[in-house]
Design a protein around this motif. Sequence first.
Motif, short mmCIF file in Angstrom:
data_model
loop_
_atom_site.label_atom_id
_atom_site.label_comp_id
_atom_site.label_asym_id
_atom_site.label_seq_id
_atom_site.Cartn_x
_atom_site.Cartn_y
_atom_site.Cartn_z
N UNK A 71 39.03 46.75 96.79
CA UNK A 71 40.13 45.80 96.78
C UNK A 71 39.65 44.39 96.46
N UNK A 72 38.51 44.00 97.08
CA UNK A 72 37.97 42.65 96.81
C UNK A 72 37.56 42.51 95.35
N UNK A 73 36.93 43.55 94.83
CA UNK A 73 36.51 43.52 93.42
C UNK A 73 37.72 43.43 92.49
N UNK A 74 38.73 44.22 92.81
CA UNK A 74 39.94 44.24 91.97
C UNK A 74 40.71 42.92 92.08
N UNK A 75 40.74 42.35 93.27
CA UNK A 75 41.47 41.10 93.49
C UNK A 75 40.89 39.98 92.63
N UNK A 76 39.57 39.90 92.52
CA UNK A 76 38.94 38.83 91.73
C UNK A 76 39.33 38.96 90.26
N UNK A 77 39.37 40.21 89.76
CA UNK A 77 39.72 40.42 88.35
C UNK A 77 41.19 40.12 88.12
N UNK A 78 42.05 40.59 89.01
CA UNK A 78 43.49 40.37 88.85
C UNK A 78 43.82 38.88 88.91
N UNK A 79 43.20 38.18 89.87
CA UNK A 79 43.48 36.74 89.99
C UNK A 79 43.08 36.00 88.71
N UNK A 80 41.92 36.35 88.18
CA UNK A 80 41.45 35.70 86.95
C UNK A 80 42.41 36.00 85.79
N UNK A 81 42.86 37.24 85.70
CA UNK A 81 43.75 37.63 84.61
C UNK A 81 45.11 36.93 84.72
N UNK A 82 45.66 36.84 85.92
CA UNK A 82 46.94 36.17 86.11
C UNK A 82 46.83 34.67 85.81
N UNK A 83 45.70 34.06 86.19
CA UNK A 83 45.50 32.64 85.88
C UNK A 83 45.43 32.41 84.38
N UNK A 84 44.77 33.34 83.66
CA UNK A 84 44.68 33.19 82.21
C UNK A 84 46.05 33.33 81.55
N UNK A 85 46.86 34.26 82.06
CA UNK A 85 48.22 34.42 81.53
C UNK A 85 49.03 33.16 81.79
N UNK A 86 48.89 32.60 83.00
CA UNK A 86 49.63 31.39 83.34
C UNK A 86 49.20 30.22 82.46
N UNK A 87 47.89 30.08 82.23
CA UNK A 87 47.39 28.98 81.40
C UNK A 87 47.86 29.12 79.95
N UNK A 88 47.81 30.35 79.43
CA UNK A 88 48.27 30.58 78.05
C UNK A 88 49.76 30.30 77.93
N UNK A 89 50.53 30.69 78.94
CA UNK A 89 51.97 30.44 78.92
C UNK A 89 52.27 28.95 78.95
N UNK A 90 51.53 28.21 79.80
CA UNK A 90 51.72 26.76 79.87
C UNK A 90 51.40 26.10 78.54
N UNK A 91 50.31 26.56 77.91
CA UNK A 91 49.90 25.96 76.64
C UNK A 91 50.96 26.16 75.57
N UNK A 92 51.54 27.37 75.53
CA UNK A 92 52.57 27.65 74.52
C UNK A 92 53.84 26.87 74.82
N UNK A 93 54.20 26.78 76.11
CA UNK A 93 55.39 25.99 76.46
C UNK A 93 55.20 24.53 76.08
N UNK A 94 53.98 24.01 76.31
CA UNK A 94 53.69 22.62 75.98
C UNK A 94 53.82 22.39 74.48
N UNK A 95 53.26 23.33 73.69
CA UNK A 95 53.37 23.19 72.24
C UNK A 95 54.82 23.26 71.78
N UNK A 96 55.59 24.12 72.41
CA UNK A 96 57.01 24.23 72.05
C UNK A 96 57.72 22.92 72.36
N UNK A 97 57.38 22.31 73.49
CA UNK A 97 58.00 21.03 73.86
C UNK A 97 57.61 19.93 72.89
#
Length: 296
Positions: free
Chosen positions: A65-91
């Motif tokens: 669970x600890x191993x999986x949590x670290x990977x999932x957290x990193x993946x969700x952060x990357x999705x959030x950052x990519x989404x923010x970047x695209x929203x910013x460019x759209x704005x």
Amino acid sequence: MKKLPPLNALRAFEAAARHKSFTAAAGDLFVTHGAVSRQIRHIEEFLGRRLFERLPRGVELTDEGREYAAVVRRALEQVAEASDAIRTRADEKQILTISTTPRFAVGWLMSRLHLFQRDFPQYGIRISSTTRLVNFERERIDVAIRYGRGNWPGLSVTRLFDHEEVPVCAPALLEGPDALQFPEDLARVRLLHDGSYQYWRSWLDFAGIDNVDPHEGWVMDDPNVLFQAAIQGQGVALANPRTVETELRDGKLVQPFDLVLATDVAAYAVCPEQNADDPKVRAVIEWLVAQAEAQE
């Protein structure tokens, strides 16, 4: 693509792993404790592994669970950052960024920019004032105004106007017994230079003046400081009349002589070749050309 767990289940797992509590995770996600518990069970069934140990007073992550949590957290952060970047460019799609020198911005562009905004209210405007050559992509510059010979590979180049040099000074230097009347009178005043002596040498040669030392005077790297010194009566500077247009119109500066030195450079509006047909780029370049032609 390989089969993935549902996104809601991953979000529930990440929140529960971060808080070590299904109840706190439910508060984060604005769902019930039971909803989080079901999502965790769903993801454990998907993986075929237990991710939490259920204890009498809470939960603890298993080693997997600890191993999986670290990977999932990193993946969700990357999705959030990519989404923010695209929203910013759209704005920012409707933000028009123009790069130019501080002197050109102050002396010519700013007095006209409201006219562009009137005609194109759909665009926001950002002015990037710098004397260096900008990186269009990295700095998100749409159009730059550059001085040179127009030979910049990879750029679409549109001529605005020739670069000329004329002496300018405070009106006070044209008054009194020592008033400037002829170019030879420059021997009695301080010359103001913009970082080099090149243009004063050329202008004095053009005027046929040999009693004035072109290396005499003060050298200033900032043109705005240079022209402020001229306004204060500290000496005579050379200027492109267009870039001191405001000061000439307001009477802060005057041209003591009519001799105009033509140079081999010009002002150009430039943009990357691949962006030349962008509507906002085309709009501002055509507007700049029209404004320059109106002064001819």
